[in-house]
Design an enzyme around this catalytic site. Structure first.
Site, short mmCIF file in Angstrom:
data_model
loop_
_atom_site.label_atom_id
_atom_site.label_comp_id
_atom_site.label_asym_id
_atom_site.label_seq_id
_atom_site.Cartn_x
_atom_site.Cartn_y
_atom_site.Cartn_z
N SER A 1 8.71 3.73 4.52
CA SER A 1 9.71 4.10 3.53
C SER A 1 9.51 3.47 2.50
O SER A 1 8.30 4.35 2.83
CB SER A 1 11.00 3.25 4.16
OG SER A 1 11.98 3.76 3.57
N ASP B 1 0.81 -1.49 -0.55
CA ASP B 1 -0.02 0.15 -0.02
C ASP B 1 0.68 1.39 -0.25
O ASP B 1 1.80 1.18 0.90
CB ASP B 1 -0.66 -0.14 1.34
CG ASP B 1 -2.07 -1.07 1.57
OD1 ASP B 1 -2.67 -2.27 0.68
OD2 ASP B 1 -3.06 -0.49 2.00
N HIS C 1 5.03 -7.22 -0.36
CA HIS C 1 4.57 -8.83 -0.60
C HIS C 1 4.99 -8.97 -1.54
O HIS C 1 5.72 -7.32 -3.17
CB HIS C 1 3.00 -8.96 -0.29
CG HIS C 1 2.43 -8.61 0.58
ND1 HIS C 1 1.96 -9.29 1.15
CD2 HIS C 1 2.27 -7.77 1.51
CE1 HIS C 1 0.88 -9.72 2.41
NE2 HIS C 1 1.63 -8.63 2.59
#
Length: 284
Positions: free
Chosen positions: A248, A88, A145
């Site tokens: 980050s 995200d 992921h």
């Protein structure tokens, strides 16, 4: 604060010391105080706890547990695509690698060789390929992921600075993502080699992977290189590969031979979600 002053403050801040202190505080288990800090953070940044596997702020013993919280099953379905978004966040930059130069912001680029810690042979595999840089804000889910299935070949820890990686510093600090501390993960995939880089930043207490655990700290001040050719570490598309303890940026590199075509809706600063279509092969 103007961009210029914000960038200047980044040069003046004791970033290493601040990050070390904040890392220790984020691990602290302080009961009601920890819960109060988490609630304040949720309110300040508008974190959507309805998507969390455990939506109760009091369920997290430390701030790091909250920050690396899991999502409910099914809230990030995987698109049917060759590559899906691994996080995200928001798109910092995407596009073609020009030779080995990766675009950071207007007037700034950096080399793939610098990004991966100086290994020119590794970097050359991505000459004239494609890259994607995604910024994770404080409100975002902070696990990373796999954009496609891959077999792990190598992991490189590269020491460096701890500048903030927000859009202001991306515009103002030359070579930002090749200067900051980072963890470079190299995979073999059905589409050729892939590099996925976890970039550290001010107050990012640590970065970790599912096969290694916490990579930093410690911060030894030298490049560390792990090889996995004798192990069969295979991760499926959408499977968790790592996480940030305080957020980050992720940078991905793909070779020209992959024939990658980015999702036409992916543009600078656009918000993106884990599992969305990132790219296909030779598709519009």
């Amino acid at each position: 604060m103007s961009d210029r002053l914000a960038v200047l403050s980044q040069y003046l801040l004791p970033k290493q010391a601040l990050t070390a202190v904040m890392g220790r505080l984020a691990q602290a288990r302080a009961g009601d105080l920890t819960t109060a800090v988490i609630r304040r953070f949720i309110a300040r940044y508008g974190v959507d706890m309805s998507e969390a596997a455990d939506s109760d702020p009091a369920a997290y013993a430390s701030f790091n547990e909250f920050f690396t919280r899991a999502l409910k099953p099914g809230v990030r379905p995987l698109a049917s695509a060759d590559w899906v978004c691994p996080v995200d966040g928001a798109i910092s930059q995407i596009g073609a690698i020009e030779g080995e130069q990766i675009f950071q912001a207007k007037g700034h680029s950096y080399s793939a060789t610098a990004l991966v810690g100086g290994d020119a042979q590794l970097a050359r595999q991505f000459d004239n390929g494609h890259f994607a840089t995604i910024y994770l804000s404080p409100r975002d889910y902070h696990r990373i992921h796999m954009p496609c299935a891959g077999r792990l070949r190598r992991m490189i820890y590269v020491p460096g600075e701890l500048f903030s990686v927000n859009p202001v510093t991306a515009r103002g600090v030359p070579g930002l993502f090749a200067r900051n501390e980072r963890v470079v993960c190299v995979f073999d995939t059905d589409h050729g080699p892939m590099v996925l880089v976890l970039v550290g930043a001010t107050i990012v207490g640590s970065m970790g992977t599912v096969w290694h655990g916490i990579v930093n700290p410690p911060r030894p001040g030298r490049i560390q290189d792990w090889r996995y050719d004798d192990q069969s570490i295979v991760l499926g598309q959408g499977e968790e590969m790592g996480r940030f303890q305080l957020g980050s940026t992720v940078v991905m590199l793909f070779p020209a031979s992959a024939g990658l075509r980015f999702n036409g809706q992916w543009t600078h600063a656009a918000p993106v979600r884990l599992g969305q279509k990132m790219a296909g092969r030779n598709e519009a």
